[in-house]
Each structure stands twice: as C-alpha cells, then as structure tokens.
Design a protein around this motif. Structure first.
Motif, short mmCIF file in Angstrom:
data_model
loop_
_atom_site.label_atom_id
_atom_site.label_comp_id
_atom_site.label_asym_id
_atom_site.label_seq_id
_atom_site.Cartn_x
_atom_site.Cartn_y
_atom_site.Cartn_z
N LYS A 173 13.08 -23.87 -33.88
CA LYS A 173 14.37 -23.70 -34.55
C LYS A 173 14.27 -22.66 -35.66
N LEU A 176 10.72 -17.35 -33.48
CA LEU A 176 10.37 -17.14 -32.09
C LEU A 176 8.91 -16.73 -31.93
N GLU A 193 12.65 -14.25 -35.99
CA GLU A 193 13.39 -15.50 -36.14
C GLU A 193 14.55 -15.58 -35.16
N GLN A 194 15.27 -16.66 -35.26
CA GLN A 194 16.46 -16.83 -34.42
C GLN A 194 17.55 -15.85 -34.85
#
Length: 225
Positions: A173, A176, A193-194
C-alpha cells in the motif's frame, strides 16, 4: 490539499513530516533488508550487508526529493541523519522547515520549534509498521523475509546496487519498489510509490566520526526514553 494552485503551508509541513516517517521506515528497510537470504542473490546480498553492518554509528547529510505526480511538483528537503544501533535513528530536517524526527524502540517523536508530538509504539495504529522497523533494526531475517523480495543484487569493489519489492500487503500500500546503491555506505535510494509518486534520497559526507553521540544528539534521543 490544493488551494488556488498551491499547497497550504501548514498542510505541506504536515505532509512532509508524515512522509519523513514513511521515508525513515523505508530507508531502514533498505539498510537491514540486505540480510535477507534469497537463493538467487544470497552471495551478493550477504556481501553488501556485511559491509554495511560494520558501523555502529553513522552520520550523513541527506537530500530528499519527493515527487507528487498529481500536483506535478517535486518538493525538496534536506538535513542530517544520525543512525545509532543502540539508540535508534535521528533525522534533523533543516529545510524548508526545521524539524527533528526521533525513532527508538519505544517511541516515535516529531519535534519542531512550535510543536511536539509522540507516539508510543505499542499504542500506535501503525504498530505493525513500527514493530517491523524494530525488527529491521535488530536484523530479524525472518521478519524481513515476510515483507521483501530481492529482485536483483549486484556487488563489485567499486559499488553495489540492490532492488527490493514489497511482499506484505501493508508495504504494498505504501510503495512498489525500492532501489538502493552505494559503496562503503548507502549513497542513493529511490522509492517508487503508488499513484506514480516517488521519493529519492541522496546521502553525502557519510562518516563514523565522532564514534559517540554528541551531547545534542543524546539529548534528542533522551526525549524518547
């Protein structure tokens, strides 16, 4: 969060402080996940970790470049870092705002000239992350293996690099992939990151001297006793 094309300063400060917490966890994850035994990269990973694990206390200057894709902006902060195995990690952010972030086995503290907040690790809603952080600090290979895969690892006398991907649902969450590179110490970490966000951390002027905490550093760690 956005108001007339720019971030409200208070919210920006809060965002940066929050990101600093996650940054810290991610950085330490990289440093200590190097001990994870993965068959395809075991020798390379072991060599990198053994080199980095030699120092009990490390100081460095850091620059964090935080890219928020939704705003098409990159926010830069910098300061100094003190890592002491027997105490924890101290981030002293100098710009654009002055703030101290202290993490020990019991507490996480954020301190500015005007604000002070602390979180008891065992009472935090993020206790699972904090617990993982402590496991990383102690080099708990089993805990690390539950949360990270080593995608690649390469070592040579002139430098090394390693790529990690999260295994646990919690870390997936948050990011990545983590790429780290360095020589005697960690020099650069890139956290993908996301939502196409990313954090790049550059470390410079790493040193193990002085080999004891200064009075000022010790005083900050004492706040978390």
């Amino acid at each position: 969060m956005v108001n007339s094309g720019f971030l409200n300063l208070n919210r920006l400060v809060a965002l940066m402080q929050q990101r600093a917490c996650w940054l810290l966890l991610s950085v330490v994850s990289v440093l200590f996940s190097l001990s994870v035994s993965v068959s395809a990269h075991a020798d390379q990973v072991s060599t990198i970790f053994n080199q980095l694990a030699k120092s009990e206390l490390i100081r460095a200057d850091f620059e964090q470049q935080k890219k928020l894709a939704s705003l098409n902006k990159t926010f830069v902060s910098n300061g100094t870092l003190t890592f002491a195995k027997s105490n924890g990690v101290l981030w002293q952010i100098k710009r654009p705002v002055q703030a101290d972030l202290i993490v020990t086995q019991k507490k996480l503290i954020q301190k500015t000239q005007r604000t002070y907040s602390q979180i008891q690790i065992d009472q935090s809603p993020y206790s699972s992350v904090a617990t993982l952080f402590l496991q990383l600090m102690s080099g708990d290979d089993k805990a690390l293996a539950k949360n990270f895969n080593v995608l690649s690892a390469n070592y040579s006398p002139t430098g090394w690099n390693i790529a990690l991907t999260p295994k646990s649902a919690l870390f997936k969450k948050l990011f990545l992939r983590i790429d780290a590179q360095g020589q005697q110490y960690v020099n650069k970490i890139v956290i993908q990151e996301q939502a196409n966000n990313s954090t790049t951390i550059l470390f410079r002027n790493q040193t193990t001297q002085p080999n004891q905490l200064t009075a000022a550093e010790d005083a900050l760690f004492q706040l978390a006793k």
